[in-house]
Write an enzyme that holds these catalytic residues in place. Sequence first.
Site, mmCIF file in Angstrom:
data_model
loop_
_atom_site.group_PDB
_atom_site.id
_atom_site.type_symbol
_atom_site.label_atom_id
_atom_site.label_comp_id
_atom_site.label_asym_id
_atom_site.label_seq_id
_atom_site.Cartn_x
_atom_site.Cartn_y
_atom_site.Cartn_z
ATOM 1 N N LYS A 1 -30.818 -62.043 59.450
ATOM 2 C CA LYS A 1 -30.484 -61.915 58.035
ATOM 3 C C LYS A 1 -30.051 -63.288 57.528
ATOM 4 O O LYS A 1 -29.355 -64.015 58.249
ATOM 5 C CB LYS A 1 -29.355 -60.894 57.875
ATOM 6 C CG LYS A 1 -28.973 -60.594 56.420
ATOM 7 C CD LYS A 1 -27.888 -59.521 56.351
ATOM 8 C CE LYS A 1 -27.533 -59.178 54.916
ATOM 9 N NZ LYS A 1 -26.492 -58.124 54.830
ATOM 10 N N SER B 1 -27.501 -54.142 51.752
ATOM 11 C CA SER B 1 -28.032 -55.447 51.438
ATOM 12 C C SER B 1 -28.978 -56.015 52.503
ATOM 13 O O SER B 1 -29.706 -56.953 52.218
ATOM 14 C CB SER B 1 -26.872 -56.425 51.240
ATOM 15 O OG SER B 1 -26.198 -56.644 52.460
ATOM 16 N N SER C 1 -24.346 -51.830 54.434
ATOM 17 C CA SER C 1 -25.500 -52.725 54.326
ATOM 18 C C SER C 1 -26.391 -52.832 55.560
ATOM 19 O O SER C 1 -27.472 -53.414 55.480
ATOM 20 C CB SER C 1 -25.029 -54.134 53.943
ATOM 21 O OG SER C 1 -24.723 -54.189 52.581
#
Lengths: 95, 485
Positions: B76, B151, B175
């Site tokens: 990420k 997210s 997330s």
Amino acid sequence: MSLDHADVKKIAHLARVDVSDEQMESIAKDLSNILGLVEQMSAVDTEGVVPMAHPLHMAQRLRSDEVTETDARELFQSIAPQTEEGLYLVPKVIE
Amino acid sequence: MHNKSITELAADLRAGDYSSVELTQYFLDRIQRMDAGLNSFVTVCSDEALSAAQAADRQLQAGQGGLLTGIPIAHKDIFCTKGIRTTCGSKMLENFISPYDATVVTRLKAAGVVNLGKTNMDEFAMGSSNETSYYGPVRNPWDTETVPGGSSGGSAACVAARLAPAATGTDTGGSIRQPAALCGITGLKPTYGRVSRYGMIAFASSLDQAGPMTTSAADAAILLQAMAGFDERDSTSADQPVPDYSAGLEDDLTGLKIGLPKEYFGEGLDDAVAKSVEEAIAEYRKLGAEVIEISLPNTHLAVPTYYVVAPAECSSNLSRFDGVRYGHRCEDPKDLEDLYKRSRAEGFGDEVKRRILIGTYALSAGYYDAYYLKAQKIRHLISDDFTQAFKQVDVIMGPTAPDTGFRIGERAGDPVSMYLSDIYTIAVNLAGLPGISIPAAPANGKPAGLQIIGNYFAEAKLLNVAHRLQMATDYHKAAPANLGQ
């Protein structure tokens, strides 16, 4: 709780974020809606409840004051917007 | 090759069926070919990946290395990667080349992992749909008109589309788990403090936690093993021994006590998702588990509490982005205040600004007690609900998200409705507990997630419970159509 333009202006100044006049209305509306959601908290009786700052109730760990990193100023400053002789440059603060 | 587990890929690498360079090139080719339609990567690191793969091949040829040596994964874009652009989904960090690696990155590198690239995400991890990214929305590989969740939407989408065998994610209010649910993969948020936050760009420091996103619980166990552990560079890192997460994966579940919170099955839950979750729970009964109805009476307060605590911490954390030392700086500032205000106004997107402003307000003079202090007290009540529940049950189960992936743009104009996507995941972060989302049966043809919540540091138990369902069913093997060759 609903926020007006003056409130938003004050908060935006505290947060050091520029908010244009055109954005003011929609930001005031969004922030008021979020505060409306948050408002549910006020109905809860929290008399005597200890605030929870850390999920595991851990105390802050301390370490001995020793040098553990080597100087990397040049590397760190290589990504800065503006530097001179090892210093970060910003607009003149004191006249 | 793209449907193989980490264990299978590791065995093939050792058997010499293909090299890590070939495996890495295979996934780089898939990304090249398929990611234009998904936008799950912000940066692809072909050169770095191939050179890491060469190093892994040398280790493998010498009979060295571990299970993860030569396995490609994606990070990420919230994890700092030395020498590689780290944007956090923001214009603020569009040109930010990190001078150091996050501990998660360091540890996975040391385990021999190859980094394919950095995945797209909601800006500064603030969002539940991946629509707040400066680099454009990510599309859900199951239906590209819908969101992948957020997210960690890029990580979830790239694993679901098999563009990477696994990815890292972070979870502040859901997330990892919510996008895992919406994309039909496995996502684990460990106990607060289990995985180091060092070099993970901070959003809400008392809630943030990193974890693995994979196609199975068994793979999540392997990745967590390499990620977890004490780190003196993170002041809230838990100094607790790391157990062997793979050892007990197949343990029998006879007598396991599963709590179903009645608050997680009420109004707002999509019928098809409820049915999928109930079907999964029926499987657990077959595996010998006992199902008990429980109550988490303060559940309805989790979202309001979170939207004070998280923005307050974010307003403080994001004050570091001031246009002075790194990140975006506005043109021709007339004075220092103008430099701060315009750099931040230009560098941050709307959702990030909203949260900074709400947080600033909640922490400002005269409002602190009514908002932040009140929220911290209610946080205690929410946490106590779980403490009580875990006196009766071993794990808690329910839906991960109230519905399946919604259409891109559908909720973009209404922040509060977006916030409710995380209604079942947020309380877990407030309490600091571990939670995992695994695929249940599809709901109306779309992925739906089963969330399993455990007690503190019970990651091994969660992985065991998740793995047993994945041994008994094929829910986790369902993959989007058009995955290619």
